[in-house]
Design an enzyme around this catalytic site. Structure first.
Site, short mmCIF file in Angstrom:
data_model
loop_
_atom_site.label_atom_id
_atom_site.label_comp_id
_atom_site.label_asym_id
_atom_site.label_seq_id
_atom_site.Cartn_x
_atom_site.Cartn_y
_atom_site.Cartn_z
N ASP A 262 0.60 -1.24 -0.12
CA ASP A 262 -0.04 -0.07 0.11
C ASP A 262 0.87 1.36 -0.10
O ASP A 262 0.61 2.25 -0.46
CB ASP A 262 -0.84 -0.07 1.12
CG ASP A 262 -2.05 -0.71 1.17
OD1 ASP A 262 -2.51 -1.23 0.06
OD2 ASP A 262 -2.57 -1.40 2.23
N ASP A 276 -4.84 7.96 2.40
CA ASP A 276 -4.23 7.92 1.20
C ASP A 276 -2.84 7.80 1.20
O ASP A 276 -2.28 8.97 1.44
CB ASP A 276 -5.03 9.07 0.49
CG ASP A 276 -4.47 9.10 -0.86
OD1 ASP A 276 -3.59 8.19 -1.44
OD2 ASP A 276 -5.03 10.15 -1.80
#
Length: 293
Positions: A262, A276
């Site tokens: 990620d 984010d």
């Protein structure tokens, strides 16, 4: 609102193990480079041997830093290294601090990886399984290099594995200790030899139900499976690197709800809600700008 990440010095995004800049239309630092450029930063992605030890990759990085400095007429660069890329960045800063304004470790195994320890124990040095694994993985890396036009040679999986174990990184740290914490889980010096040091990383959620839609991400499932091989940081890792093993310099945060992949903004990470990862890079570039870097 218009973002301003126009850092004084160019940013180099340094990939880790099996990394590359681009294969076809797919970029490893998915959307990160473009987001940084949209915010005003000058961004480059160097080519390094996909699997090799930290010092070989660090020497390759140094040669490309020199080219970026010549191309941009800048005095220094900001290095942001993901995973093993953080170790190459640390090496470059230790060898040539006059050319490096900052080093930022993103999910970097700055004290080694327990997963690498497990694999090293499973593959007895000199025995057939190690030789087969080295051949297969190195051929895979050669395949990726061909697809991505990565011209750097040689590539060796076992050298990379040895360099990522707790023992291997420990030996590396003895030679290049800049920015390392004095105590486990602590913070390191934020500035050494004129180079600023930062780090951030994530951890897997303790309950898969907390992952929400991200539980459908196959890469998250992959990281969660690898997490089972951690002992010291069994509940505090991102699947490949332990939380406290990632600490370096000024620790921005080491428990973001992000797995190891990620943190380079992989496409499937778009299933994730909450933090984010791409925004973290833009925020950090603004942090570097505010620090005069």
């Amino acid at each position: 609102m218009q973002r301003n990440a126009s850092t004084r010095y160019p940013i180099l995004l340094v990939h880790g193990l099996f990394g590359f800049e681009r294969i076809g239309k797919f970029e490893l630092f998915h959307d990160i480079r473009q987001a940084l450029r949209n915010a005003g930063a000058r961004v480059f992605v160097p080519y390094l041997s996909a699997p090799h030890d930290n010092e070989v990759r660090g020497d390759q990085l140094l040669s490309q830093i020199a080219r970026v400095l010549q191309r941009t007429d800048a005095g220094k660069v900001n290095l942001i290294g993901h995973s093993q890329g953080a170790l190459a960045a640390r090496y470059a800063a230790a060898i040539a601090p006059h050319s490096v304004a900052s080093v930022t470790s993103v999910s970097g195994p700055n004290h080694g990886s327990e997963l690498a320890d497990f694999l090293r124990k499973a593959l007895t040095p000199g025995c057939l399984p190690e030789q087969v694994a080295d051949t297969v993985v190195t051929l895979f890396a050669d395949f990726l290099a061909a697809l991505s036009n990565n011209r750097y040679q040689p590539r060796t999986a076992i050298a990379a594995l040895n360099a990522l174990t707790t023992e291997g990184v420990g030996a590396f740290n003895d030679k290049y200790p800049q920015g390392l914490p004095a105590t486990w889980g602590g913070k390191g010096r934020g500035r050494v030899n004129g180079v600023h040091y930062y780090s951030w990383s994530g951890v897997l959620q303790s309950n898969v139900l907390k992952e929400g839609m991200n539980a459908l991400d196959p890469l998250n499932t992959f990281c969660r499976a690898l997490s089972a091989y951690f002992v010291t940081e069994a509940d505090q890792n991102d699947g490949l690197v332990g939380r406290f093993s990632s600490h370096l310099g000024t620790v921005i945060r080491s428990d973001y709800a992000l797995d190891h992949l990620d943190t380079i903004g992989q496409p499937t990470g778009q299933l994730r809600t909450g933090v984010d990862p791409i925004e973290l890079y833009v925020l950090h570039a603004e942090r570097l700008r505010d620090a005069g870097l």
